[in-house]
Motif scaffolding. Structure first.
Motif, PDB file in Angstrom:
ATOM      1  N   PRO A   1       0.806  -1.231   0.000  1.00  0.00           N
ATOM      2  CA  PRO A   1       0.000   0.000   0.000  1.00  0.00           C
ATOM      3  C   PRO A   1       0.835   1.276   0.000  1.00  0.00           C
ATOM      4  N   GLN A   2       1.934   1.276   0.755  1.00  0.00           N
ATOM      5  CA  GLN A   2       2.802   2.454   0.760  1.00  0.00           C
ATOM      6  C   GLN A   2       3.546   2.607  -0.563  1.00  0.00           C
ATOM      7  N   ALA A   3       4.045   1.483  -1.073  1.00  0.00           N
ATOM      8  CA  ALA A   3       4.785   1.532  -2.333  1.00  0.00           C
ATOM      9  C   ALA A   3       3.887   1.974  -3.484  1.00  0.00           C
ATOM     10  N   PHE A   4       2.609   1.600  -3.411  1.00  0.00           N
ATOM     11  CA  PHE A   4       1.686   1.929  -4.499  1.00  0.00           C
ATOM     12  C   PHE A   4       1.602   3.442  -4.708  1.00  0.00           C
ATOM     13  N   ARG A   5       1.591   4.205  -3.631  1.00  0.00           N
ATOM     14  CA  ARG A   5       1.526   5.658  -3.758  1.00  0.00           C
ATOM     15  C   ARG A   5       2.726   6.199  -4.523  1.00  0.00           C
ATOM     16  N   ARG A   6       3.889   5.644  -4.258  1.00  0.00           N
ATOM     17  CA  ARG A   6       5.101   6.099  -4.939  1.00  0.00           C
ATOM     18  C   ARG A   6       5.145   5.633  -6.392  1.00  0.00           C
ATOM     19  N   MET A   7       4.520   4.503  -6.666  1.00  0.00           N
ATOM     20  CA  MET A   7       4.584   3.914  -8.001  1.00  0.00           C
ATOM     21  C   MET A   7       3.511   4.439  -8.934  1.00  0.00           C
ATOM     22  N   LEU A   8       2.512   5.142  -8.406  1.00  0.00           N
ATOM     23  CA  LEU A   8       1.342   5.494  -9.208  1.00  0.00           C
ATOM     24  C   LEU A   8       1.684   6.265 -10.483  1.00  0.00           C
ATOM     25  N   PRO A   9       2.578   7.265 -10.449  1.00  0.00           N
ATOM     26  CA  PRO A   9       2.899   7.951 -11.712  1.00  0.00           C
ATOM     27  C   PRO A   9       3.463   7.003 -12.776  1.00  0.00           C
ATOM     28  N   ALA A  10       4.370   6.116 -12.367  1.00  0.00           N
ATOM     29  CA  ALA A  10       4.945   5.167 -13.331  1.00  0.00           C
ATOM     30  C   ALA A  10       3.896   4.173 -13.820  1.00  0.00           C
ATOM     31  N   LEU A  11       3.018   3.730 -12.918  1.00  0.00           N
ATOM     32  CA  LEU A  11       1.941   2.821 -13.321  1.00  0.00           C
ATOM     33  C   LEU A  11       1.010   3.511 -14.311  1.00  0.00           C
ATOM     34  N   GLY A  12       0.728   4.774 -14.053  1.00  0.00           N
ATOM     35  CA  GLY A  12      -0.138   5.530 -14.969  1.00  0.00           C
ATOM     36  C   GLY A  12       0.477   5.687 -16.344  1.00  0.00           C
ATOM     37  N   ASN A  13       1.784   5.955 -16.380  1.00  0.00           N
ATOM     38  CA  ASN A  13       2.460   6.080 -17.676  1.00  0.00           C
ATOM     39  C   ASN A  13       2.392   4.776 -18.466  1.00  0.00           C
ATOM     40  N   ASN A  14       2.545   3.660 -17.776  1.00  0.00           N
ATOM     41  CA  ASN A  14       2.456   2.370 -18.462  1.00  0.00           C
ATOM     42  C   ASN A  14       1.035   2.073 -18.924  1.00  0.00           C
ATOM     43  N   ALA A  15       0.053   2.482 -18.143  1.00  0.00           N
ATOM     44  CA  ALA A  15      -1.340   2.291 -18.557  1.00  0.00           C
ATOM     45  C   ALA A  15      -1.628   3.057 -19.841  1.00  0.00           C
ATOM     46  N   ILE A  16      -1.127   4.285 -19.927  1.00  0.00           N
ATOM     47  CA  ILE A  16      -1.312   5.074 -21.150  1.00  0.00           C
ATOM     48  C   ILE A  16      -0.584   4.419 -22.318  1.00  0.00           C
ATOM     49  N   ALA A  17       0.607   3.874 -22.052  1.00  0.00           N
ATOM     50  CA  ALA A  17       1.357   3.189 -23.111  1.00  0.00           C
ATOM     51  C   ALA A  17       0.600   1.971 -23.626  1.00  0.00           C
ATOM     52  N   ILE A  18      -0.054   1.231 -22.728  1.00  0.00           N
ATOM     53  CA  ILE A  18      -0.850   0.070 -23.149  1.00  0.00           C
ATOM     54  C   ILE A  18      -1.960   0.507 -24.087  1.00  0.00           C
ATOM     55  N   LEU A  19      -2.640   1.592 -23.721  1.00  0.00           N
ATOM     56  CA  LEU A  19      -3.743   2.078 -24.548  1.00  0.00           C
ATOM     57  C   LEU A  19      -3.253   2.442 -25.946  1.00  0.00           C
ATOM     58  N   LYS A  20      -2.136   3.124 -26.035  1.00  0.00           N
ATOM     59  CA  LYS A  20      -1.618   3.527 -27.344  1.00  0.00           C
ATOM     60  C   LYS A  20      -1.038   2.332 -28.102  1.00  0.00           C
ATOM     61  N   ASP A  21      -0.388   1.417 -27.386  1.00  0.00           N
ATOM     62  CA  ASP A  21       0.201   0.247 -28.048  1.00  0.00           C
ATOM     63  C   ASP A  21      -0.841  -0.733 -28.570  1.00  0.00           C
ATOM     64  N   SER A  22      -2.084  -0.565 -28.145  1.00  0.00           N
ATOM     65  CA  SER A  22      -3.134  -1.456 -28.662  1.00  0.00           C
ATOM     66  C   SER A  22      -3.246  -1.365 -30.178  1.00  0.00           C
ATOM     67  N   SER A  23      -2.750  -0.270 -30.752  1.00  0.00           N
ATOM     68  CA  SER A  23      -2.766  -0.133 -32.218  1.00  0.00           C
ATOM     69  C   SER A  23      -1.897  -1.190 -32.899  1.00  0.00           C
ATOM     70  N   LEU A  24      -0.949  -1.788 -32.156  1.00  0.00           N
ATOM     71  CA  LEU A  24      -0.046  -2.769 -32.768  1.00  0.00           C
ATOM     72  C   LEU A  24      -0.749  -4.055 -33.162  1.00  0.00           C
ATOM     73  N   ILE A  25      -1.881  -4.352 -32.534  1.00  0.00           N
ATOM     74  CA  ILE A  25      -2.541  -5.619 -32.850  1.00  0.00           C
ATOM     75  C   ILE A  25      -3.150  -5.614 -34.243  1.00  0.00           C
ATOM     76  N   SER A  26      -3.238  -4.434 -34.861  1.00  0.00           N
ATOM     77  CA  SER A  26      -3.722  -4.393 -36.246  1.00  0.00           C
ATOM     78  C   SER A  26      -2.766  -5.138 -37.174  1.00  0.00           C
ATOM     79  N   ALA A  27      -1.512  -5.343 -36.731  1.00  0.00           N
ATOM     80  CA  ALA A  27      -0.525  -6.040 -37.565  1.00  0.00           C
ATOM     81  C   ALA A  27      -0.889  -7.493 -37.799  1.00  0.00           C
ATOM     82  N   ILE A  28      -1.718  -8.082 -36.910  1.00  0.00           N
ATOM     83  CA  ILE A  28      -2.139  -9.469 -37.118  1.00  0.00           C
ATOM     84  C   ILE A  28      -3.618  -9.537 -37.523  1.00  0.00           C
ATOM     85  N   GLY A  29      -4.129  -8.397 -38.004  1.00  0.00           N
ATOM     86  CA  GLY A  29      -5.461  -8.385 -38.597  1.00  0.00           C
ATOM     87  C   GLY A  29      -6.612  -8.180 -37.647  1.00  0.00           C
TER      88      GLY A  29
END
Length: 218
Positions: free
Chosen positions: A135-163
């Motif tokens: 729980p304590q670590a989560f507060r410190r990690m939240l910005p990095a977790l958020g950045n990765n969540a945004i990256a996942i959303l944008k990287d979803s475009s890569l699945i178009s490569a397999i149709g």
């Protein structure tokens, strides 16, 4: 404008697929990342080496290559998955490696005395991790977790490569059918922008809420 309104339904279908990839990846990769991070800080040398190798390989190779590996290579050795599941497996394995390192860094940023104090009170290692350390670590990690969540959303475009007909694939299909490229790609750019903006806003709200809790307010 009429053309844009006509292609919106197809864009929304693609948006739904992108959102499904995002949600499933988040739901599966974060718990896996936590488990991997616990192995990384466990002090068990063979386990640390195994997980370290996994993280090194997954973070050191492109996600597109990993998608192709799951989709094209695994069937050649008898492991065949449907298209959507292939993309999900690649995304989850890739981002679990990133989340593993985020959680590892967050856990190791805390004073070791907290774990020692928890163990002295009779807590098991996992109880201390679940109720005190994470729980304590989560507060410190939240910005990095958020950045990765945004990256996942944008990287979803890569699945178009397999149709898979996600948002980028929908735009490419519409543009190819009508030979009009400006409107479809501007439209999906706006859709991605709105989705990432809303996600970033939600993360900031969560950070502010946790910050108030730390300060004893509300």
């Amino acid at each position: 404008m009429d053309y844009v309104l006509n292609i919106i339904p197809q864009m929304m279908d693609g948006c739904l697929v992108s959102f499904q990839v995002f949600i499933i990846t988040i739901v599966l990769s974060i718990p896996l990342g936590i488990l991997l991070s616990l192995g990384r800080v466990s002090g068990i040398k063979p386990l640390q080496a195994l997980i370290g190798g996994y993280v090194w390989i997954l973070r050191g190779s492109p996600l597109m290559l990993q998608i192709f590996f799951v989709y094209f290579v695994l069937p050649s050795v008898g492991i065949r998955l449907p298209d959507f599941e292939s993309a999900i497996v690649a995304f989850v394995l890739n981002y679990a490696a990133y989340f593993c390192e985020i959680f590892r860094a967050g856990i190791q940023s805390l004073d070791k005395g907290q774990m020692e104090a928890a163990r002295s009170l009779g807590m098991s290692y996992m109880q201390a991790m679940r109720t005190i350390i994470l729980p304590q670590a989560f507060r410190r990690m939240l910005p990095a977790l958020g950045n990765n969540a945004i990256a996942i959303l944008k990287d979803s475009s890569l699945i178009s490569a397999i149709g898979l007909a996600e948002l980028a694939y929908a735009a490419r299909t519409v543009a190819g059918a009508s030979a009009r490229y400006w409107e479809p790609y501007i439209t999906i750019s706006c859709v991605y922008w709105v989705m990432t903006l809303l996600l970033a806003w939600g993360i900031r709200r969560l950070e502010a809420r946790l910050g108030r809790g730390d300060n004893g307010i509300g």
